[in-house]
Design a protein around this motif. Sequence first.
Motif, PDB file in Angstrom:
ATOM      1  N   ALA A  16     -64.085  67.876 -41.420  1.00 36.14           N
ATOM      2  CA  ALA A  16     -63.331  69.330 -40.860  1.00 36.14           C
ATOM      3  C   ALA A  16     -61.102  69.533 -41.922  1.00 36.14           C
ATOM      4  N   PRO A  17     -62.376  69.183 -43.240  1.00 31.28           N
ATOM      5  CA  PRO A  17     -61.232  70.136 -44.468  1.00 31.28           C
ATOM      6  C   PRO A  17     -60.486  70.916 -44.224  1.00 31.28           C
ATOM      7  N   TYR A  18     -60.768  72.003 -43.464  1.00 30.57           N
ATOM      8  CA  TYR A  18     -60.238  73.427 -43.394  1.00 30.57           C
ATOM      9  C   TYR A  18     -59.123  73.623 -42.403  1.00 30.57           C
ATOM     10  N   SER A  19     -59.897  73.264 -40.728  1.00 28.30           N
ATOM     11  CA  SER A  19     -58.840  73.480 -39.802  1.00 28.30           C
ATOM     12  C   SER A  19     -57.614  71.663 -39.922  1.00 28.30           C
ATOM     13  N   LYS A  20     -58.667  71.425 -40.525  1.00 30.75           N
ATOM     14  CA  LYS A  20     -58.223  69.526 -39.915  1.00 30.75           C
ATOM     15  C   LYS A  20     -58.120  69.535 -38.261  1.00 30.75           C
ATOM     16  N   PHE A  21     -59.077  69.812 -37.697  1.00 24.11           N
ATOM     17  CA  PHE A  21     -59.308  69.271 -36.431  1.00 24.11           C
ATOM     18  C   PHE A  21     -60.515  69.049 -35.946  1.00 24.11           C
ATOM     19  N   LYS A  22     -60.482  67.715 -36.080  1.00 16.51           N
ATOM     20  CA  LYS A  22     -61.144  66.921 -36.206  1.00 16.51           C
ATOM     21  C   LYS A  22     -62.035  66.887 -34.453  1.00 16.51           C
ATOM     22  N   VAL A  23     -62.804  66.610 -33.861  1.00 17.22           N
ATOM     23  CA  VAL A  23     -63.221  66.749 -32.728  1.00 17.22           C
ATOM     24  C   VAL A  23     -64.936  65.863 -32.374  1.00 17.22           C
ATOM     25  N   GLY A  24     -64.505  65.134 -31.048  1.00 15.81           N
ATOM     26  CA  GLY A  24     -65.845  64.374 -31.079  1.00 15.81           C
ATOM     27  C   GLY A  24     -65.918  63.851 -29.764  1.00 15.81           C
ATOM     28  N   ALA A  25     -67.734  64.313 -29.572  1.00 15.72           N
ATOM     29  CA  ALA A  25     -67.797  64.637 -28.415  1.00 15.72           C
ATOM     30  C   ALA A  25     -68.378  62.950 -27.709  1.00 15.72           C
ATOM     31  N   ALA A  26     -69.170  62.848 -26.946  1.00 15.67           N
ATOM     32  CA  ALA A  26     -70.433  62.099 -26.517  1.00 15.67           C
ATOM     33  C   ALA A  26     -70.650  62.432 -24.842  1.00 15.67           C
ATOM     34  N   GLY A  37     -71.410  63.621 -31.599  1.00 15.90           N
ATOM     35  CA  GLY A  37     -71.501  64.414 -32.069  1.00 15.90           C
ATOM     36  C   GLY A  37     -69.809  64.435 -32.827  1.00 15.90           C
ATOM     37  N   CYS A  38     -69.700  65.122 -33.654  1.00 17.69           N
ATOM     38  CA  CYS A  38     -68.456  65.444 -34.217  1.00 17.69           C
ATOM     39  C   CYS A  38     -68.818  66.894 -34.631  1.00 17.69           C
ATOM     40  N   ASN A  39     -67.459  67.263 -35.071  1.00 19.11           N
ATOM     41  CA  ASN A  39     -67.973  68.980 -35.888  1.00 19.11           C
ATOM     42  C   ASN A  39     -67.499  68.979 -37.278  1.00 19.11           C
ATOM     43  N   VAL A  40     -68.382  69.716 -37.289  1.00 19.45           N
ATOM     44  CA  VAL A  40     -68.919  69.617 -39.170  1.00 19.45           C
ATOM     45  C   VAL A  40     -68.595  71.035 -39.340  1.00 19.45           C
ATOM     46  N   GLU A  41     -67.726  71.463 -40.752  1.00 23.41           N
ATOM     47  CA  GLU A  41     -67.159  72.153 -40.866  1.00 23.41           C
ATOM     48  C   GLU A  41     -67.848  73.082 -42.152  1.00 23.41           C
ATOM     49  N   VAL A  43     -66.963  75.953 -46.118  1.00 22.13           N
ATOM     50  CA  VAL A  43     -66.714  76.796 -46.133  1.00 22.13           C
ATOM     51  C   VAL A  43     -67.206  78.012 -45.699  1.00 22.13           C
ATOM     52  N   ALA A  44     -68.742  77.929 -45.542  1.00 14.58           N
ATOM     53  CA  ALA A  44     -68.484  79.719 -44.816  1.00 14.58           C
ATOM     54  C   ALA A  44     -67.886  80.404 -43.592  1.00 14.58           C
ATOM     55  N   TYR A  45     -67.050  79.721 -42.925  1.00 17.51           N
ATOM     56  CA  TYR A  45     -66.547  80.035 -41.724  1.00 17.51           C
ATOM     57  C   TYR A  45     -66.794  81.049 -40.962  1.00 17.51           C
ATOM     58  N   PRO A  46     -67.021  81.131 -39.832  1.00 23.31           N
ATOM     59  CA  PRO A  46     -67.260  80.103 -38.799  1.00 23.31           C
ATOM     60  C   PRO A  46     -68.594  79.207 -38.861  1.00 23.31           C
ATOM     61  N   GLU A  47     -69.623  78.953 -40.233  1.00 24.34           N
ATOM     62  CA  GLU A  47     -70.414  78.547 -39.438  1.00 24.34           C
ATOM     63  C   GLU A  47     -71.112  76.681 -39.486  1.00 24.34           C
ATOM     64  N   GLY A  48     -70.019  76.099 -38.877  1.00 27.62           N
ATOM     65  CA  GLY A  48     -70.154  74.909 -38.817  1.00 27.62           C
ATOM     66  C   GLY A  48     -70.729  74.525 -37.608  1.00 27.62           C
ATOM     67  N   THR A  49     -70.846  73.756 -37.483  1.00 25.03           N
ATOM     68  CA  THR A  49     -71.030  73.156 -35.620  1.00 25.03           C
ATOM     69  C   THR A  49     -70.484  72.059 -35.186  1.00 25.03           C
ATOM     70  N   CYS A  50     -70.161  72.472 -33.525  1.00 26.57           N
ATOM     71  CA  CYS A  50     -69.121  72.067 -33.086  1.00 26.57           C
ATOM     72  C   CYS A  50     -69.727  70.468 -32.689  1.00 26.57           C
ATOM     73  N   ALA A  51     -68.653  69.706 -31.750  1.00 25.65           N
ATOM     74  CA  ALA A  51     -68.770  68.782 -31.819  1.00 25.65           C
ATOM     75  C   ALA A  51     -69.826  68.553 -30.479  1.00 25.65           C
ATOM     76  N   GLU A  52     -70.329  69.458 -29.200  1.00 25.82           N
ATOM     77  CA  GLU A  52     -70.498  69.193 -28.393  1.00 25.82           C
ATOM     78  C   GLU A  52     -71.895  69.942 -29.019  1.00 25.82           C
ATOM     79  N   ALA A  53     -72.391  70.323 -29.324  1.00 23.88           N
ATOM     80  CA  ALA A  53     -73.093  71.495 -30.636  1.00 23.88           C
ATOM     81  C   ALA A  53     -74.410  69.725 -30.998  1.00 23.88           C
ATOM     82  N   GLY A  54     -73.448  69.361 -31.545  1.00 26.69           N
ATOM     83  CA  GLY A  54     -74.187  68.087 -32.436  1.00 26.69           C
ATOM     84  C   GLY A  54     -74.592  67.072 -31.554  1.00 26.69           C
ATOM     85  N   ALA A  55     -73.528  67.026 -30.409  1.00 29.63           N
ATOM     86  CA  ALA A  55     -74.158  65.272 -29.836  1.00 29.63           C
ATOM     87  C   ALA A  55     -75.274  66.405 -28.384  1.00 29.63           C
TER      88      ALA A  55
END
Length: 130
Positions: A16-26, A37-41, A43-55
């Motif tokens: 989370a280098p852009y928002s600095k808002f780290k999220v974890g999900a289990a 899963g964890c969020n993965v930001e 640079v082409a914001y908002p093309e990252g992945t949310c923690a919940e989606a990763g899990a």
Amino acid sequence: MSLIDTARAVRRNAHAPYSKFKVGAAIRAASGTIYAGCNVENVAYPEGTCAEAGAIAAMIAGGDTRIAEIAVIADSPKPVSPCGGCRQKIAEFADGDVEVILATTDNVVLKTTVADLLPGVFDADYMSKV
């Protein structure tokens, strides 16, 4: 390790280098297996992945298809709720009565259900004529 502890641990790996808002999900799948899963930001914001989606993706990749329980944690003043898109993703793989544990890194915990997070869920019943 508890579901919250798993979410807390994976949160440390968030990118989370852009928002600095780290999220974890289990997720505890119906089989009992825990997926994280964890969020993965990006640079082409908002093309990252949310923690919940990763899990959820990890759960599906692991061969499970049903969520029995889910926990989400972030460093925020109050327990962080999944975004609208993740609420829909969770509802795709969980019954309405599935417990959702929302937590802060300061151990403030709010327990709710999938149905309470997403009333009026769009589900497969709407697609019955397709």
